[in-house]
Write a protein that holds these residues in place. Structure first.
Motif: not given
Length: 437
Positions: A282-284, A294-296, A342-346
Motif C-alpha cells: 500500500s502507498e498509504t 512497510p514490507k517491500i 509512501f504517505e503516512i496518514i492519520p
C-alpha cells in the motif's frame, strides 16, 4: 485586499533581488508556490487578533497563528502553546520586523509565512526543528550564517535571498527549492542536496558563492530549471555562467543532462546505477506513533531479489507526511538502487459513538486521535451518503459534536474522519446508524 497584497509582494521582491521583478515574472508557472500568499497576508491583518506577551495571535482551525511581535527582546522564543492551543504557524508581512532581533526559537511551528522575518536585518540565528514550509522572502536580507532545516520540504521564492553571511545550509528533507530561494547568498560555498529533491526552480542559487554542487538524483527525476545552478544574474537580467563550476551527481540522470547542456563540468559520484523496481502493498499507511517500515518487494529485470542482496533505508517514516525508502544493492547487485515514497496518514477514528437523546439532534463523541488538527463528521439518511450533511470540528481537543435540525423518527447513517495540520486525511471510520428522537 488581494490586489493590495500582490502589490506588496512585488515591491518586496524588487527590494531583495538584484534586478526588477515584473508581475509577469511573479505569475509564471515557475513561481506557483511563491504566489499563493494573499491569504497569508490577509490572515495576518484580519480582525479577532489577541495579544500575549508581546505577540499578536489568532486561532485558526484549532491552532494558534502568530501574526506579529511588538516587544523589545533581542532573543525571542515563540511559545509552544497559548491558552492550551498549539502554536503551529507564524504568518503576516513583517510580523517580526525589529532590527533589534538577533535570534528566534520556534520549537512547535510547522509553517513560516510570506515576508515574516524579512524586516529582521540583524537576525543571526533561528531554531525551527518542525517547520515544513518556508514562505516567500521569509528570511530575505537577514544576517543568518547557518541554517538547519531538518523538517523543511518546501522553500519558497526568495526565502533566503540576499542573506550574504549565510555559509551553511542543512536541508535533509527538502523536495522543492523555488526560484531565487538562495539568490545573492554570496558567502554560501557548499551545498549538498538530498535525494528527496524533486524540483529546483530557476535562479534558485544564482549569485551565490558556490563553485560546485552535489545532487543525489537517482534516476533523473529531478526537474532543474534554467539558470538554477552555476549562474550570475546582472542587474539588467543578463545571465553569465560561473567559470569552473562543477556539478557532482549520478550519470544518466537529469543532473548530468543539466551540466552538459549548460557547459559545466560533470563529475560522477558513483558508477551508473541500475534500477531496482520496488513494490509496496500500500502507498498509504496509517499513523502509529512509531517508525513505520512497510514490507517491500524488490525486483530486478522482472525477477525477485532476495533480501540478503540489498539494504533498506527508511526516512521521515514516523510522523504523518511523505516517507521515503532507499534500497541499495549488495554483492552482485552492488550497482543497483531503488527509491520510492509512501504517505503516512492519520489513523481512522475507532473509539466513537453516536446517540440521539434530544428531539431532532444527534450527538457524536470520540477520543482524541493523534495527530488530529480537525475532524469531519458526516450525517446522511442514505447508506451511500448521497445526501450527506457535513459538520466540521476545528478544535483538535474537542471530542464531541452535536448536529441539530435533523428529521425526527428518521434513521441516519454517521461516519467521520480526521485531518492533520497539513491537510492529510484519514480513511473514513466504519459507518454507524442512529434513529433521531
Amino acid at each position: 485586499m488581494k490586489k493590495k497584497a500582490i502589490s506588496i509582494i512585488l515591491a518586496a521582491m524588487m527590494a531583495v533581488t538584484p534586478m526588477s521583478v515584473s508581475a509577469q515574472d511573479v505569475f509564471t508557472s515557475e513561481s506557483t508556490l511563491a504566489v499563493e500568499t494573499s491569504a497569508e497576508l490577509e490572515a495576518g491583518t484580519s480582525s479577532g487578533e489577541k495579544k500575549y506577551q508581546g505577540f499578536t495571535y489568532k486561532e485558526e482551525n484549532g491552532a494558534i497563528v502568530i501574526t506579529g511581535y511588538s516587544g523589545n527582546a533581542k532573543d525571542i522564543k515563540i511559545p509552544e502553546s497559548i491558552n492550551g492551543k498549539k502554536v503551529l504557524y507564524v504568518r503576516g508581512m513583517n510580523a517580526f520586523s525589529s532590527p533589534k532581533i538577533r535570534s528566534v526559537s520556534m520549537p512547535s511551528v510547522v509553517e513560516v509565512g510570506t515576508l515574516t522575518f524579512s524586516g529582521c536585518n540583524n537576525l543571526a540565528s533561528v531554531y525551527m526543528p518542525k517547520v515544513r514550509s518556508i514562505g516567500l522572502s521569509a528570511f530575505s536580507g537577514s544576517e543568518l550564517t547557518s541554517v538547519k532545516l531538518p523538517a523543511v520540504e518546501t522553500i519558497s521564492m526568495a526565502a533566503f535571498s540576499n542573506c550574504t553571511k549565510l555559509s551553511n545550509v542543512s536541508m535533509p528533507r527538502v523536495r522543492i527549492i523555488a526560484r531565487d530561494a538562495f539568490m545573492g547568498c554570496t558567502n554560501l560555498k557548499n551545498v549538498s542536496i538530498p535525494y528527496t529533491i524533486s524540483k529546483i526552480q530557476f535562479r534558485a542559487f544564482a549569485n551565490c558563492g558556490l563553485t560546485s554542487i552535489k545532487l543525489q538524483d537517482l534516476y533523473g527525476d529531478v526537474s532543474i530549471e534554467r539558470t538554477a545552478l552555476g549562474y550570475k544574474i546582472g542587474a539588467n537580467g543578463s545571465e553569465t555562467k560561473i567559470d569552473g563550476f562543477k556539478i557532482y551527481g549520478n550519470p544518466g540522470t537529469s543532473v548530468e543532462k543539466y551540466a552538459r547542456e549548460n557547459g559545466f563540468e560533470f563529475i560522477s559520484s558513483k558508477p551508473k546505477a541500475e534500477r531496482f523496481t520496488l513494490k509496496l502493498a500500500s502507498e498509504t499507511i496509517d499513523y502509529t506513533g512509531k517508525a513505520v517500515k512497510p514490507k517491500i518487494t524488490v525486483t530486478y529485470k522482472g525477477k525477485k531479489v532476495a533480501a540478503k542482496n540489498y539494504t533498506v533505508k527508511y526516512s521521515n517514516n514516523k510522523e504523518t507526511g511523505t516517507a521515503t525508502i532507499l534500497v541499495t544493492g549488495k554483492g552482485s547487485y552492488k550497482n543497483c538502487t531503488g527509491y520510492t515514497t509512501f504517505e503516512i496518514i492519520p489513523k481512522p477514528v475507532e473509539n466513537w459513538s453516536c446517540s440521539s437523546n434530544k428531539k431532532g439532534t444527534v450527538t457524536v463523541t470520540w477520543k482524541y486521535n493523534k495527530p488530529a488538527s480537525s475532524y469531519s463528521v458526516e450525517f446522511s439518511t442514505k447508506a451511500d451518503f448521497s445526501d450527506v450533511i457535513p459538520e466540521q470540528v476545528y478544535d483538535p481537543d474537542k471530542t464531541t459534536c452535536t448536529k441539530e435540525n435533523l428529521q425526527s423518527g428518521k434513521k441516519y447513517y454517521v461516519r467521520m474522519n480526521v485531518c492533520d495540520m497539513n491537510g492529510r486525511t484519514s480513511r473514513m471510520s466504519k459507518t454507524k446508524t442512529v434513529v433521531v428522537k
